[in-house]
Design a protein around this motif. Structure first.
Motif, PDB file in Angstrom:
ATOM      1  N   PHE A 192      17.963  13.083  -6.795  1.00 27.00           N
ATOM      2  CA  PHE A 192      18.063  13.446  -5.380  1.00 27.00           C
ATOM      3  C   PHE A 192      17.179  14.667  -5.075  1.00 27.00           C
ATOM      4  N   PRO A 193      16.699  14.804  -3.808  1.00 24.86           N
ATOM      5  CA  PRO A 193      16.999  13.976  -2.634  1.00 24.86           C
ATOM      6  C   PRO A 193      16.268  12.639  -2.630  1.00 24.86           C
ATOM      7  N   ASP A 200       0.830  -1.209   0.000  1.00 23.22           N
ATOM      8  CA  ASP A 200       0.000   0.000   0.000  1.00 23.22           C
ATOM      9  C   ASP A 200       0.861   1.255   0.000  1.00 23.22           C
ATOM     10  N   PHE A 201       2.158   1.075  -0.252  1.00 20.32           N
ATOM     11  CA  PHE A 201       3.111   2.187  -0.280  1.00 20.32           C
ATOM     12  C   PHE A 201       3.165   2.931   1.059  1.00 20.32           C
ATOM     13  N   GLU A 202       2.904   2.219   2.130  1.00 19.59           N
ATOM     14  CA  GLU A 202       2.993   2.853   3.450  1.00 19.59           C
ATOM     15  C   GLU A 202       4.447   2.904   3.887  1.00 19.59           C
ATOM     16  N   ILE A 203       4.903   4.074   4.275  1.00 23.36           N
ATOM     17  CA  ILE A 203       6.307   4.265   4.603  1.00 23.36           C
ATOM     18  C   ILE A 203       6.724   3.441   5.812  1.00 23.36           C
ATOM     19  N   GLU A 204       5.787   3.257   6.766  1.00 22.94           N
ATOM     20  CA  GLU A 204       6.127   2.506   7.978  1.00 22.94           C
ATOM     21  C   GLU A 204       6.418   1.048   7.650  1.00 22.94           C
ATOM     22  N   ALA A 205       5.616   0.458   6.785  1.00 24.38           N
ATOM     23  CA  ALA A 205       5.811  -0.950   6.439  1.00 24.38           C
ATOM     24  C   ALA A 205       7.120  -1.155   5.679  1.00 24.38           C
ATOM     25  N   GLN A 215      17.304  18.429   2.766  1.00 22.76           N
ATOM     26  CA  GLN A 215      15.961  17.886   2.604  1.00 22.76           C
ATOM     27  C   GLN A 215      15.901  16.444   3.093  1.00 22.76           C
ATOM     28  N   ARG A 216      14.777  16.122   3.722  1.00 22.74           N
ATOM     29  CA  ARG A 216      14.578  14.747   4.198  1.00 22.74           C
ATOM     30  C   ARG A 216      14.090  13.874   3.045  1.00 22.74           C
ATOM     31  N   PRO A 217      14.216  12.566   3.193  1.00 23.92           N
ATOM     32  CA  PRO A 217      13.696  11.668   2.154  1.00 23.92           C
ATOM     33  C   PRO A 217      12.195  11.870   1.958  1.00 23.92           C
TER      34      PRO A 217
END
Length: 858
Positions: A574-575, A548-553, A583-585
């Motif tokens: 980049f980034p 589900d493209f969830e960053i946590e998973a 800049q953060r990811p």
């Protein structure tokens, strides 16, 4: 005349208002000149005409025929439009026009010779001096230059339109770099194919013989009478509006298509920069306007011409066709004085009538124009892209006052012309004939002491019914120009690239223009980059298909996290998924992946790479075959689809994968066709070097990103499988090793196998051979740096073993140091190869400064 039902349907409601029509009388009777050919066309009926129009459209699309429109929202390369209904003239009328055109170009040739030599026309008061000296086309730098050819105007084009007396009238003269001949030839090829039986039945005169004589004109223009002179075609480049024609003529005759940076002046001669060194040029067929031809003496800011070219011309060491300075003849201020000029030079009346024109530099004429400005069309005496033609009847009082003030301030710069009432010609549209205003362009070339006129030409019609604007830039349509002979035409086979009966040698790699070589090289690099990137991104998307493209998973999944980092590293977007100090990811994984694939404006994205590939590919379109244009056109359609979908928030992974699948298939197809289109010695070697160099660099990147770190067994297995999948090598691995995927076997295949076409060992071996086949630079005895670097890279790779590469250092985050260091060294060496090839073979930079500044209007 009794019309059949089919014919009535085609011509229903043809006339919307009374006008002079080429095919029909006002009573809707077909004119005798059109009778036979119209019976054939109208007798087909609407459905058959629609079908054949589609055939023409398909042929033009297949051949990649385009017309560049600046700032066009539809894109730079607009498809060329050719309507199935041709323009027809009987040979008896054409003979009268042909005679008038020969007289006119002969007269203009005498005028341009006089302007740059004795100036008797000015001294004797036949033409006012302001018309010449006030015209942007008059170049003092060209004064008193003597030329190698008997005619100063070797190529001439005239725009013709039917006047109120039923005769063809001259609308414009074109002498700088007349365009349209290539489009005429392509129009005839397409229409002549689709309507072959009709053309044969009606004895349409062929135009191939004219191009044979055109080729002979170029050959015989050589300064020293060479049997096989070095001839080049000078183009402003792929963004020019008629670049297709430049490439088409280059391909048709087999002459190199060059740009300003391909040429250089040395020791009073003009030379072409080739891969090996300098090659003397004898004849230049130019498609660059006068003031851009020599930045040393003319426009200093021009990079389209050649520094010092005019000096070579003065020395008569090169022939430029047409000579620089002939643009002064494209002068509407001369029109009122042409009858007097004809009397002075030839003691003849003008055979072709002209548009009634008043030059505002004369008091009485100026006052007449100011008093009756609503009745006229106002224009400058020279062509200008910044000032449009003004139709007096369309102006309000404020606008009238403004143009009157302009005329009063600089009266010699303006003319007023009678409003042209164009004749109309049938245009087949949506199953019916519509009347469209038309202008036809006729062409003449010097042939000995006289001129030859093409039996046909290029016809352009307005984009809409009743529109007076006839321009390809404004969406106009073209027609084939047919002259009907009273006798049967005999087909003659013409060999367009043939020069004379002397034996000639095949072109060598050394003869390749340096910018052509560079574009071949970058075509290979961008092709490889696009294919590698699309395959890698397809593999990554498939791995995310069930998420589900969830960053946590994903944070807890080493494989997916590594793949996302690899996407950013591989594409340099980049980034991205890595981030930096500022800049953060990115957190929206799907959005970033879509941007990396679809966003053309994102540097490093797949869409951006495809745009760069298209630019390099299109810049050398004269080299490619028809089959290649078919595949290239399908890639362009996919690029357009990608551009449309980039803002679609609901786009599915499935639909993106479908685009990638189609793209990969077409890229592979065009790679195969490139190898069939040109020989190694015609430049294919440069394409191979670019292709394999880029593949090698990307192989190193992928190996570095997916194999240099030791991780748990499952993750390593999955990453190795991803690597093999991204190279379409999984089946080869399974067939060759028949084992569980291991780091040892993967490196043996992808890195060190000399028989596997995608392995780094194979690529470096091929590069080592190909780079050594490049012509050595002049005065260089030892190996150049590109040869040294590729040899070092190949030698390093041959000297390593898998056993030493897979050793890891547990104290250094489980890093396979030997593998890492090897890949870093190889990356440095391959990038060194790239830099050295560019410096040795593709360095087009040369400074240009004038001794004193000059001002040339845009």
């Amino acid at each position: 005349m009794v019309l059949s039902t089919e014919e009535e349907m085609v011509i229903k409601d043809y006339f919307q208002e009374h006008s002079y029509d080429e095919m029909f009388s006002s009573e809707m009777v077909i004119k005798p000149a059109w009778k036979n050919i119209s019976d054939s066309l109208l007798g087909m009926g609407s459905k058959e005409l629609v079908s054949r129009q589609k055939d023409i459209d398909w042929m033009l699309s297949e051949n990649g025929v385009t017309y560049n429109v600046y700032n066009d929202p539809k894109g730079l390369n607009r498809p060329w439009n050719l309507n199935i209904i041709p323009f027809v003239l009987q040979e008896t009328e054409w003979k009268r026009i042909e005679k008038g055109l020969k007289q006119r170009v002969h007269l203009l040739d005498l005028v341009v010779k006089d302007i740059y030599s004795k100036r008797e026309l000015i001294k004797k008061g036949i033409i006012p001096s302001e018309i010449v000296y006030g015209h942007r086309g008059f170049l003092r730098q060209c004064d008193q230059i003597k030329y190698n050819t008997p005619k100063n105007i070797s190529i001439y084009a005239s725009d013709l339109s039917r006047g109120p007396d039923g005769r063809m009238w001259v609308v414009n003269d074109r002498t700088q770099a007349p365009s349209g001949m290539g489009y005429s030839l392509e129009n005839r090829a397409a229409a002549g194919n689709v309507l072959s039986e009709i053309y044969k039945k009606n004895n349409v005169k062929g135009i191939e013989g004219f191009f044979h004589d055109f080729n002979q004109l170029l050959v015989k223009s050589s300064p020293d009478g060479k049997l096989n002179p070095s001839i080049v075609i000078l183009t402003p480049g792929p963004h020019n509006e008629t670049y297709f024609e430049h490439a088409y003529i280059s391909s048709y005759f087999g002459y190199p298509l060059v740009r300003g940076n391909d040429l250089i002046v040395r020791d009073g001669f003009l030379w072409m920069k080739s891969l090996k060194g300098l090659k003397k040029v004898d004849v230049v067929l130019r498609r660059v306007d006068d003031v851009f031809m020599d930045p040393l003496e003319l426009r200093e800011d021009s990079y389209l011409g050649v520094t010092g070219l005019l000096d070579v011309v003065r020395r008569q060491n090169v022939t430029v066709i047409n000579p620089v300075g002939t643009g002064v003849i494209e002068n509407s201020g001369l029109i009122p004085f042409m009858p007097a000029i004809a009397k002075y030079f030839l003691n003849e009346e003008l055979l072709l009538p002209q548009i009634a024109t008043w030059w505002c530099g004369q008091h009485n004429e100026r006052q007449h124009v100011l008093d009756n400005i609503s009745n006229y069309v106002i224009k400058r005496i020279d062509r200008s892209h910044r000032e449009d033609i003004v139709f007096g009847e369309l102006l309000n009082e404020e606008e009238k006052l403004k143009i009157k003030n302009k005329i009063t301030k600089n009266p010699y710069l303006y003319v007023a012309q009678e409003k042209i009432t164009f004749s109309t010609i049938p245009n087949f549209n949506d199953g019916q004939l519509e009347p469209r205003n038309m202008v036809c362009r006729a062409f003449a070339i010097a042939k000995g002491d006289t001129y030859e006129v093409m039996p046909g030409g290029l016809v352009r019609v307005s984009p809409e019914v009743a529109s007076l604007r006839i321009s390809n830039q404004r969406g106009g349509t073209s027609k084939d120009f047919c002259v009907l002979s009273a006798n049967n035409e005999v087909d003659v086979t013409i060999y367009p690239s043939w020069q004379n009966a002397q034996k000639t040698t095949a072109a060598k790699l050394e003869d390749l223009p340096s910018m052509t070589a560079e574009n071949l090289y970058w075509t290979g690099r961008y092709m490889s980059r696009a294919l590698v990137t699309s395959r890698f991104l397809r593999m990554v998307l498939k791995k995310f298909a069930n998420t589900d493209f969830e960053i946590e998973a994903i944070e807890d999944n080493k494989k997916l996290r590594t793949l996302l980092h690899a996407v950013t590293e591989l594409t340099n977007t980049f980034p991205g998924f890595i981030g930096n100090t500022k800049q953060r990811p990115v957190l929206d994984i799907k959005k970033e992946l879509c941007a990396v694939i679809l966003d053309k404006n994102k540097q490093g994205s797949l869409a951006n790479t495809l745009a760069m590939f298209s630019n390099s590919y299109y810049a050398i379109r004269n080299l490619w075959s028809t089959d290649m244009w078919r595949v290239f056109d399908s890639i362009q359609k996919l690029c357009s689809m990608m551009e449309e979908r980039k803002t679609d928030k609901d786009i599915s992974i499935k639909s993106i994968l479908k685009i990638l699948d189609q793209l990969i298939t077409k890229l592979i197809a065009i790679m195969g066709l490139i190898e069939e289109s040109i020989l190694v010695n015609q430049g294919l070697l440069l394409y191979f070097i670019g292709l394999n160099l880029e593949s090698g660099i990307f192989n190193i990147k992928k190996l570095d990103l997916l194999t240099t770190k030791v991780t748990d067994e499952d993750t390593e297995y999955n990453l190795l499988e991803c690597l093999l999948n991204s190279q379409e090598s999984l089946n080869i691995y399974r067939y060759g090793y028949r084992s569980y995927i291991t780091i040892e076997n993967t490196l043996s295949l992808v890195l060190l196998n000399p028989e596997y076409g995608r392995s780094l060992m194979y690529l470096l071996s091929r590069l080592n051979k190909d780079i050594n086949r490049l012509p050595p630079p002049e005065q260089l005895i030892s190996l150049n740096n590109s040869q040294k670097y590729i040899y070092d890279a190949y030698s390093k790779l041959k000297s390593v073993s898998v056993e030493t590469l897979i050793i890891s250092n547990q104290e250094r985050n489980e890093l396979r140091e030997n593998l890492k260091y090897l890949l870093v060294e190889l990356d440095v060496l391959l990038n060194g190869v790239s830099i050295e090839i560019t410096n040795i073979y593709f360095n087009h930079i040369s400074g240009q400064n004038q001794l004193s500044s000059q001002s040339f209007p845009n």
